[in-house]
Structures are given as C-alpha cells and as structure tokens.
Enzyme design. Structure first.
Site: not given
Ligand code: ADP
Ligand code: MG
Length: 389
Positions: A109, A197
C-alpha cells in the site's frame, strides 16, 4: 475532485510510474478492437467508478481467454456497483478498463495525502497492500510507516532508505522503489493532490514494481489552475445535487435535517446552522451561494434545496455586501414561482439595497415570513419546520 483509475494512470505515466497497459471501453461494439490493440489473450477487467473496494463488490474480474474478456467486459458495462464507499444506492459503471495482467508476487500500500496538523505532505506505506488501509490502521498500526516530505514534492534520501528497509525492498527493487516514491510525490504535488493512493503497488515475480491501482483526488480549490484535470470531471459519478452544485460553482453539502438554508458566505452559513441547532432545529444542508451570485444562481440554489424531500421549511439568510438584496429577492421570487414552493419560507435580508429587496418580496404575492434579525429568523424557521412535520 476524484478522477477515475484510468485517468490517474494517464497522469502517473507522465511521471514514469510503471502501470500495466490498458484500454478503456464504454460501448460493447468497441470491446474487440480494444483487445486487439492491447494485444492480449488474457486480462483483468475493471469497472471505472469513483469508489474503492471494487474488487470485493465484483467489479474486478480476471479473464483467461478472449471470449471471457469480451463476456466479462459486457457484464460490467452498465452494472450497478455497491461498495462500502458508494453507499447502498451504488454507482453505475459506464466505463470498463481492460488491462494487462500482472504477475503478482507481493502487494503493498502506498498513500500520499496532506497532513494538516503539520502542514506538510505525508507518505504512508505498508506491506499490507490490497486491503483497506483503515483496516490495517485499526488492527496492525505497526505495519504502517508514515514519513513527511516537502511541499515542493521532494523527499529526502534518508526517508527513502527508511521506506525501503520497512518494505524490505533491496537492490534493483529498492532502486525502482525509490524512483517510484520520488515520482509519486512529484505527481501528487504538481497536480495539487488531496489524496493519491496506489493500492496495491505490486512487486512482480521478477522483482519489478508497478502501480496496479490508482485513486487520485485533486484539491477542488486548485482546479482553476488545472484545466486538464477539471476536464476529467465525470458527472455520472456524483449525485444529481452535487452535479448541479459543481456546474453552478456553489458550495453545497447535503445534511440530514429538515431546514433548507440559503446563505451567502461560508461563515454566515455556519453561524446560521449553529443558530438553527441552538433553537432546536436541524439544517438540511450547508449552502453558500457566494458573493456575487446572479438571479439564476439563486434560483438554481433554491432548486437544489427543494430537491431534498426532507426539507420542511427554508431559511434565506442574506447579508448583502457585494451581494445585493434586490438580486436575491428576484432570484427567490423566480424560483418560488417556477418551482411552486409549498414549504414555509423565512427570509432575513440585511445590507445593500435591502429596502428594494423587501419591497420586491412584498409585492410578489408570495407567502413569505419576514424576519428582522438572525435569532428571529432561526426561531421562526424552526417553529415552521416543526408544525409542518
Ligand atoms: P479495488 O481497490 O477497487 O478493489 P484494484 O484495482 O485494487 O481495485 O483491484 C483489486 C485486486 O485485483 C488487486 O488487489 C489485485 O489483487 C487484483 N488486480 C487488479 N489489477 C490486476 C492486474 N492488472 N493483474 C492482476 N491482478 C490484478
Ligand atoms: Mg485497490
């Protein structure tokens, strides 16, 4: 403003961030050509909607043959997707991405956002890619590393080394990782990002890194200087009320009360909402019509307020500084006639051309409850919203 994954990947590609090649289709008749030009016999097909969690909601599908790519793309086009982020009403998918498959060894991530507490951009990384970061933050916060970087998009070598150690990126992967983080930070800052993101950022079996997914949200206040991003606006992805607000450049936020508020100036709008609450009522929205609103803008604002079926009474609270009270009155009258307003309308006007404004309202024949000051207005609108329950 949110952009789609495919648009975010177009931006990231300009910063030399490796993404799998893809095509985007919005019509069934374009699917075969897209597959041909991509040159694949297997692919992943992904709905392009403004919400994460598409995989879990059935919006990301692996297809192992050409026939499967065609069939699954057809299935996804026009499909309603309900994820945690869309709410129960869901969002319709109008575009599908057909993308090369990645040979995934590990998912990470990476998120970039503005840390308002210290007024600096923040990079967050985790080895727990693919899952929602909120979940990781709750269950295993030690698996998230946070490092700040400079507002001009530069990130120091020490921080990059820390990231590599934390994610266990060594040698070639480490070099690629540093380059990727540097470029992500640059892309984030140079495009006035609010949130970027990449979840997951993946390492393939050969040790190369790729941005597999991309969610990019741009600061609305910077859109005036980002025309190329503004052009990416997709009104199919927002509620009808939000679409009107965007088009008319109105600051409108729907809330769950029953008193519609039309106010000029964000501060006055907040104060008005506070007063409504103080007197036992509950606002149905925040709406700042802005300084120099036209008659049309006022009328549109009214339409927005009335599109909410919970609204039982409306309070118009205007302090005419740049805004003239007679213009507000004209807008109110036009909208009231056009939209056949049935709910009680409390109006408090003060400032420039207030007498002309009041006179226009008096002569309009509309049933308007005049208020003398802010407290009076709040009390009256709360009383009327109560009795019309
Ligand atoms: P979302 O976050 O909205 O669920 P993603 O694009 O992150 O959508 O896709 C969900 C999952 O699907 C990824 O975590 C990954 O495991 C898989 N996936 C996505 N794109 C690819 C791809 N190009 N090749 C292989 N697997 C993929
Ligand atoms: Mg994802």
């Amino acid at each position: 403003m949110n952009v789609h994954e495919y648009q975010a990947k177009h931006i990231l590609s300009k910063y030399h961030i490796p993404c799998q090649d893809f095509r985007v289709v919005s019509r069934v008749e374009d699917i075969e050509e897209a597959i041909d030009s991509l040159g694949v016999t297997e692919a992943v097909v992904k709905v392009q909607i403004h919400a994460g969690g598409r995989g879990k909601a059935g919006g990301v599908k692996i297809a192992k043959t050409r026939e499967e790519i065609i069939r699954k793309t057809k299935e996804l086009l026009g499909m309603k997707i309900v994820t945690k982020q869309t709410g129960p009403e869901g969002i319709i998918c109008h575009k599908v991405m057909i993308s090369e498959l990645a040979d995934i060894a590990k998912e990470y991530y990476v998120g970039l956002l503005i840390d308002r507490d210290v007024a600096m951009p923040l990079l967050m990384v985790s080895s727990e890619g693919g899952t929602e970061i909120e979940e990781v933050a709750e269950k295993s916060p030690h698996k998230i590393l946070k490092v700040h970087f400079q507002i001009d998009g530069t990130i120091d070598e020490g921080s990059l080394d820390t990231v590599c150690r934390f994610l266990d990126w060594t040698e070639m992967t480490g070099e690629e990782g540093k380059k990727m983080i540097r470029n992500l930070a640059k892309a984030f800052v140079e495009n006035d990002g609010a949130i970027l993101e990449v979840n997951p950022l993946i390492e393939d079996k050969a040790g190369h890194l790729w941005a597999l997914d991309a969610k990019f949200s741009i600061d609305d206040n910077a859109l005036f200087r980002r025309p190329e991003i503004r052009a990416m606006y997709d009104q199919t992805q927002v509620t009808p009320a939000e679409a009107v607000a965007y088009e008319m450049d109105l600051a409108y936020i729907a809330l769950d009360g029953n008193i519609g508020c039309m106010v000029n100036g964000a501060g006055l709008a907040m104060a008005t909402m506070d007063l409504i609450k103080y007197h036992g009522g509950s606002p149905a929205n925040f709406l700042d019509v802005g300084g120099g609103a036209s008659k049309e803008k006022v009328a549109k604002s009214f339409g927005l307020i009335l599109s909410d079926s919970n609204v039982k009474a409306i309070l118009v609270n205007i302090f005419g500084g740049i805004m003239r009270c007679d213009v507000i009155a004209e807008g109110v009258i036009e909208a009231a006639k056009e939209l056949n307003i049935q709910v009680p309308l409390v109006v408090r006007l003060e400032g420039t051309n207030v007498e002309q404004g009041k006179e226009l309202l008096r002569k309009s024949g509309l049933k308007i409850i005049a208020a003398d000051d802010l407290t009076d207005a709040a009390k009256k609108v709360v009383a009327h919203a109560d009795t019309s329950k």
